[in-house]
Enzyme design. Structure first.
Site, PDB file in Angstrom:
ATOM      1  N   HIS A  24     -30.194   4.376   8.928  1.00  0.00           N
ATOM      2  CA  HIS A  24     -29.331   3.291   8.457  1.00  0.00           C
ATOM      3  C   HIS A  24     -27.900   3.382   8.926  1.00  0.00           C
ATOM      4  O   HIS A  24     -27.078   2.562   8.515  1.00  0.00           O
ATOM      5  CB  HIS A  24     -29.301   3.271   6.918  1.00  0.00           C
ATOM      6  CG  HIS A  24     -30.499   2.651   6.293  1.00  0.00           C
ATOM      7  ND1 HIS A  24     -30.614   1.298   6.075  1.00  0.00           N
ATOM      8  CD2 HIS A  24     -31.649   3.192   5.825  1.00  0.00           C
ATOM      9  CE1 HIS A  24     -31.768   1.039   5.501  1.00  0.00           C
ATOM     10  NE2 HIS A  24     -32.424   2.177   5.341  1.00  0.00           N
ATOM     11  N   LYS A  33     -18.715  -7.513   0.143  1.00  0.00           N
ATOM     12  CA  LYS A  33     -19.535  -6.359   0.532  1.00  0.00           C
ATOM     13  C   LYS A  33     -18.796  -5.111   0.089  1.00  0.00           C
ATOM     14  O   LYS A  33     -17.654  -5.190  -0.353  1.00  0.00           O
ATOM     15  CB  LYS A  33     -19.758  -6.342   2.046  1.00  0.00           C
ATOM     16  CG  LYS A  33     -18.466  -6.520   2.858  1.00  0.00           C
ATOM     17  CD  LYS A  33     -18.711  -6.580   4.356  1.00  0.00           C
ATOM     18  CE  LYS A  33     -19.299  -7.866   4.847  1.00  0.00           C
ATOM     19  NZ  LYS A  33     -20.626  -7.710   5.411  1.00  0.00           N
ATOM     20  N   ARG A  34     -19.455  -3.953   0.192  1.00  0.00           N
ATOM     21  CA  ARG A  34     -18.720  -2.729  -0.127  1.00  0.00           C
ATOM     22  C   ARG A  34     -17.454  -2.629   0.719  1.00  0.00           C
ATOM     23  O   ARG A  34     -17.416  -3.091   1.865  1.00  0.00           O
ATOM     24  CB  ARG A  34     -19.616  -1.503   0.142  1.00  0.00           C
ATOM     25  CG  ARG A  34     -20.590  -1.206  -0.973  1.00  0.00           C
ATOM     26  CD  ARG A  34     -19.898  -0.857  -2.277  1.00  0.00           C
ATOM     27  NE  ARG A  34     -19.314   0.462  -2.241  1.00  0.00           N
ATOM     28  CZ  ARG A  34     -19.869   1.542  -2.798  1.00  0.00           C
ATOM     29  NH1 ARG A  34     -21.019   1.441  -3.448  1.00  0.00           N
ATOM     30  NH2 ARG A  34     -19.285   2.714  -2.715  1.00  0.00           N
ATOM     31  N   LYS A  54     -15.816  -2.080   7.842  1.00  0.00           N
ATOM     32  CA  LYS A  54     -16.122  -3.477   7.547  1.00  0.00           C
ATOM     33  C   LYS A  54     -14.882  -4.371   7.664  1.00  0.00           C
ATOM     34  O   LYS A  54     -14.989  -5.585   7.660  1.00  0.00           O
ATOM     35  CB  LYS A  54     -16.753  -3.589   6.162  1.00  0.00           C
ATOM     36  CG  LYS A  54     -18.156  -2.959   6.075  1.00  0.00           C
ATOM     37  CD  LYS A  54     -18.702  -3.034   4.650  1.00  0.00           C
ATOM     38  CE  LYS A  54     -20.047  -2.350   4.471  1.00  0.00           C
ATOM     39  NZ  LYS A  54     -21.204  -3.216   4.771  1.00  0.00           N
ATOM     40  N   THR A  76     -27.021  -7.227   5.540  1.00  0.00           N
ATOM     41  CA  THR A  76     -27.972  -8.188   4.982  1.00  0.00           C
ATOM     42  C   THR A  76     -27.216  -9.291   4.256  1.00  0.00           C
ATOM     43  O   THR A  76     -27.734 -10.382   4.068  1.00  0.00           O
ATOM     44  CB  THR A  76     -28.945  -7.517   3.994  1.00  0.00           C
ATOM     45  OG1 THR A  76     -28.185  -6.720   3.075  1.00  0.00           O
ATOM     46  CG2 THR A  76     -29.953  -6.647   4.718  1.00  0.00           C
ATOM     47  N   LYS A 125     -27.895 -13.452   3.776  1.00  0.00           N
ATOM     48  CA  LYS A 125     -27.896 -14.200   2.510  1.00  0.00           C
ATOM     49  C   LYS A 125     -26.956 -15.398   2.595  1.00  0.00           C
ATOM     50  O   LYS A 125     -27.289 -16.494   2.130  1.00  0.00           O
ATOM     51  CB  LYS A 125     -27.472 -13.284   1.357  1.00  0.00           C
ATOM     52  CG  LYS A 125     -28.379 -12.083   1.141  1.00  0.00           C
ATOM     53  CD  LYS A 125     -27.765 -11.142   0.109  1.00  0.00           C
ATOM     54  CE  LYS A 125     -28.303  -9.732   0.217  1.00  0.00           C
ATOM     55  NZ  LYS A 125     -27.451  -8.753  -0.511  1.00  0.00           N
TER      56      LYS A 125
HETATM   57  C1  LIG Z   1     -26.698  -7.760   0.034  1.00  0.00           C
HETATM   58  C2  LIG Z   1     -25.811  -6.896  -0.749  1.00  0.00           C
HETATM   59  C3  LIG Z   1     -25.018  -5.935  -0.107  1.00  0.00           C
HETATM   60  C4  LIG Z   1     -25.024  -5.742   1.392  1.00  0.00           C
HETATM   61  O1  LIG Z   1     -23.981  -6.513   1.962  1.00  0.00           O
HETATM   62  P1  LIG Z   1     -23.514  -6.268   3.467  1.00  0.00           P
HETATM   63  O2  LIG Z   1     -22.628  -7.441   3.732  1.00  0.00           O
HETATM   64  O3  LIG Z   1     -24.737  -6.315   4.307  1.00  0.00           O
HETATM   65  O4  LIG Z   1     -22.798  -4.988   3.514  1.00  0.00           O
HETATM   66  C5  LIG Z   1     -24.195  -5.145  -0.871  1.00  0.00           C
HETATM   67  N1  LIG Z   1     -24.133  -5.283  -2.201  1.00  0.00           N
HETATM   68  C6  LIG Z   1     -24.863  -6.210  -2.857  1.00  0.00           C
HETATM   69  C7  LIG Z   1     -24.727  -6.326  -4.336  1.00  0.00           C
HETATM   70  C8  LIG Z   1     -25.734  -7.034  -2.156  1.00  0.00           C
HETATM   71  O5  LIG Z   1     -26.484  -7.927  -2.822  1.00  0.00           O
END
Ligand SMILES: *Cc1c(COP(=O)(O)O)cnc(C)c1O
Length: 832
Positions: free
Chosen positions: A373, A565-566, A571, A673, A677
């Site tokens: 990952h 995101k985190r 990022k 991911t 979404k």
């Molecule tokens: C999908 C998701 C992530 C992943 O987000 P990235 O933009 O791919 O880093 C992180 N936290 C939550 C709560 C998510 O639903």
């Protein structure tokens, strides 16, 4: 007042209260559960009682299908995927289960008829935060898709008592609060006090000869604890298949306890109990420097050992001899966190089951597959040999033996290449000796995969290049996906409804490629108008939530530009805030300036010990404070930080975004991911050529994606030529003005030191090359603004984004794993 009807008086042809799917059956079940489980009459029920009664109503229906699934899987000796993951970031269960059961409408109607607020019941659910972010959420999406694709599977993990911390924002800073998600009980899990395995730690090993005169090894541990199973049924969408999520809770060992009592050491026994229970107490946030290392290693071994013992038990009970273990089970390792499984399976087969090395190794290597990952070298897991030996002395011996045999193989293939041997060793010898968990996972697995095309290529050419040279056939790519049930149907019902109408039916929910049907409607003004209404309604909902939870008012008519995101430097949330500051300065310097109005929405948690990430959160909130209170600009731009980004809050965000920010430095984000979404919900992406962005852009078409920034090769060239952020700062007056404004103290009540660690880091190191991509990013944002001014064009692009996202369903990802990696066939369980 309604009292539950006694069973004898019920109509025999009426549906069963625990399994019926009609509105009437659901109403009766709800009332029964409220009374018999919560012990409440409707008049005095609290919101939590109502939620519990609804949850048990759904659960009864899951259990009915689960029983049938378990019978089918058992009698057919079904090959089974075991998904080992230290994290499962599940999100709220209730609505997801209603959707998968196909009873959302009946449930809503039942609620209305009983004068209950259906949405308030859903809101009451606290999500199990058993993961940090993308990796844990992937495991949860995969569980949904495994069931939906009818693949027999067990998810194995840890039942953390405290999940990922809850984030509050106080004075602009992130404050961590402990996540007490089990406080009010968890209706979705079933405790299994009899499914319990001993887990051993510490001590030493002994050689001895068994009755047949064979040399064997015995581990004499000095700690024994128990792992107890908690099962959560996971139902697929519109199918009878229910898989199992089995999470382990640590408890004091019953035998250990007993010994202590025998020698009269009551307090010692109580202490041992507390110590044992700490093992599954808390999920560690990632990106934490060195925190709780020993306990984390204990956690990893804990769930791996319980899970493998459980598989061996299942195998012996159903199929029989362990020689066929790898035919019955395929075990997917979600990152290296469960990679101790390689050594533990060897130990169980040899020390406990009496097998010789070769057959045990053959089984082990045919059982495991490993998903990588990350490409960040600092995120590759290693454990010091000292700690490893102290906790797992027998496993260290096994790792050494695996390594000895493996390095002989390397030497045979690459004669005289001792530097390669050192690079590939399971033990890093420089400095403090460490066990390289990724190497253990690769050597012990028959397949290794990355999580997006670009990432998988980089795995083969960088971090695992030597392994690829040796075993090219082992390497695969499976691009990640997300479940359209949760991230479209559950979180964005209005869009789901519109898509179903335009496509003519709802088969897209299980076959996401069918979204292509939308393409031919992308220019239809009527569809565009309804598309826009759906988006605006989601933005309104989010605006209400944000006003209630942050006090900031947003106008749903403006562009919602979202980065959630985190928090991590790679990022590049700081790149985005530089753009916000640029908009602010332009408006201040040129008040008449035409600018597309935007609401910048940020969300995400930072690891508690990650100082720079937390400072970036503070900066965003400080910029928000200034902008939102400046009447000269706050009609054009606003900034809001959504606290506590988790699955539940994410579900409010994804449907409401117009623009999705996916701006990591190329080569750093394995897949992402969140990008999927957003796009599935009609947001357009501004992004770099990184992770799955590359494939999203390929699918939706370059003309429907806002691309900017350096490629992986350009990043590499710039780095090897000697990257000098200071020169970029000096060469770009706008960039200079933006950073200088931060340094001036404008966002920190005159404190010129507060953000210095951040600005200094950017100017002198900038490891993620924010400054190098700054200009390209601003230019790209101009293009975004220009398209936004043409609503028909924007809507068309938005519709085409959704239409072409079929590839990014986690169903597709699971089918690829099943065919290419697991060699497992679907096993449908009939409905009824
Ligand atoms: C999908 C998701 C992530 C992943 O987000 P990235 O933009 O791919 O880093 C992180 N936290 C939550 C709560 C998510 O639903």
């Amino acid at each position: 007042m309604s009292t539950p009807a006694p069973a004898e008086t019920s109509d025999p042809v009426r549906e069963h209260t625990r399994t019926g799917l009609s509105k009437a059956a659901l109403m009766q079940a709800y009332i029964d559960n409220l009374f018999y489980i919560q012990g409440r009459f409707r008049e005095v029920a609290t919101p939590h009682d109502r939620y519990m009664a609804a949850a048990f109503t759904a659960r009864d229906r899951l259990l009915d299908r689960w029983l049938k699934s378990a019978q089918v899987f058992k009698t057919t000796h079904a090959r089974t995927v075991c998904y080992l993951s230290a994290e499962f970031l599940l999100g709220p269960h209730l609505l997801n289960n209603l959707v998968n059961l196909g009873i959302t409408r009946a449930s809503r109607e039942a609620a209305t008829e009983m004068d209950l607020d259906f949405n308030a019941i859903l809101e009451e659910e606290e999500e199990p935060g058993l993961g940090n972010g993308g990796l844990g959420r992937l495991a949860a999406c995969f569980m949904d898709s495994l069931s939906t694709c009818q693949i027999p599977a067990i998810g194995y993990g840890i039942r953390y008592e405290f999940g990922i911390f809850d984030q509050a924002i106080e004075d602009g800073w992130q404050v961590e609060k402990s996540d007490t998600w089990l406080r009010n009980g968890n209706p979705w899990e079933i405790p299994r006090p009899k499914i319990r395995f001993p887990v051993l730690y510490g001590g030493y090993t002994q050689s001895y000869q068994d009755q047949d005169g064979r040399a064997r090894t015995r581990w004499v541990p000095d700690q024994e604890i128990d792992g107890m199973a908690y099962d959560t049924p996971v139902l697929g969408y519109g199918v009878g298949n229910v898989n199992l999520l089995r999470l382990w809770k640590a408890e004091a060992s019953q035998s250990f306890d007993f010994q202590a009592f025998n020698v009269g050491d009551y307090y010692g026994a109580v202490h041992a109990k507390i110590e044992a229970e700490t093992i599954s107490k808390v999920l560690y946030p990632n990106d934490e420097p060195e925190a709780g290392k020993a306990l984390r290693l204990k956690q990893q071994f804990f769930f791996v050992s319980c899970s493998l013992q459980d598989m061996i038990r299942l195998h012996l009970n159903t199929v029989g001899p362990l020689e066929t273990f790898a035919d019955k089970f395929v075990v997917q390792l979600n990152d290296t966190h469960p990679s101790l499984a390689v050594a533990e399976l060897m130990r169980l087969l040899m020390d406990e089951q009496g097998m010789e090395w070769e057959p045990a190794w053959d089984i082990t290597r045919r059982t495991f597959c490993y998903t990588n990952h990350t490409l960040l070298p600092e995120a590759l897991e290693t454990w010091s040999v000292n700690l490893f030996e102290r906790l797992l002395p027998r496993h260290l011996e096994i790792v050494y033996e695996i390594n000895r045999r493996f390095l002989d193989e390397v030497r045979m293939r690459f004669l005289g290449d001792e530097s390669r041997v050192a690079r590939m060793s399971l033990i890093a010898e420089e400095g403090v000796r460490r066990v390289r968990m990724a190497h253990l996972a690769v050597v012990g697995s028959r397949a290794v995969n990355g999580v997006a095309a670009l990432h998988s290529e980089l795995v083969k050419t960088t971090i695992l290049k030597d392994f690829h040279d040796l075993w090219p056939e082992k390497f695969h790519n499976v691009t990640n996906g997300v479940t359209p049930r949760r991230f479209m149907v559950v979180s964005n019902p209005r869009l789901a409804h519109l898509i179903t109408e335009v496509c003519g039916d709802d088969r897209w929910i299980r076959d996401l490629g069918r979204l292509r049907e939308l393409e031919s409607h992308a220019d239809d003004p009527e569809v565009q108008a309804r598309w826009r209404q759906v988006k605006t309604a989601a933005k309104q909902d989010l605006a209400v939530w944000l006003r209630q939870n942050t006090g900031v008012e947003l106008n749903p008519a403006v562009m919602f530009d979202v980065l959630a995101k985190r928090f991590h430097e790679y990022k590049r949330q700081h790149l985005s805030i530089l753009h916000v500051i640029r908009c602010y300065q332009r408006l201040k310097q040129n008040p008449g300036q035409e600018m597309v109005p935007r609401a910048f929405v940020f969300g995400g948690k930072a690891a508690p010990g990650y100082y720079l990430a937390k400072l970036i959160i503070k900066l965003i909130n400080s910029v928000a404070e200034v902008i939102n209170h400046d009447p000269q600009v706050n009609g054009s731009i606003r900034v809001v930080f959504m606290p506590d980004f988790n699955v539940k809050n994410g579900q409010r965000l994804y449907p409401a975004a117009d623009l999705s920010e996916q701006i990591s430095l190329a080569g750093k984000e394995a897949s992402g991911t969140g990008n999927m979404k957003f796009s599935m919900n009609g947001a357009l992406t501004i992004g770099t050529l990184d992770g799955a962005n590359v494939e999203i852009r390929e699918e939706v078409g370059a003309e429907n994606f806002f691309l900017f920034g350096m490629t992986v090769d350009e990043v590499r060239q710039k780095q090897s030529a000697g990257y000098r952020p200071w020169d970029i700062y000096n060469g770009d007056p706008e960039l200079k003005a933006d950073i200088d404004l931060i340094s001036s103290g404008l966002f920190s009540y005159g404190d010129t030191n507060l953000f210095r660690p951040l600005t200094d880091h950017l100017l002198h190191q900038d490891p993620f090359m924010v400054l190098a991509d700054y200009r390209a990013y601003l230019d790209c944002q101009e293009r975004v603004g220009a398209v936004w001014r043409d609503p028909a064009q924007w809507d068309r692009m938005s519709i085409l984004n959704v239409a072409r996202m079929g590839k990014f369903s986690s169903d597709r990802a699971i089918r690829e794993y099943a065919e290419r990696i697991w060699q497992i066939e679907p096993l449908p369980v009939a409905l009824n």
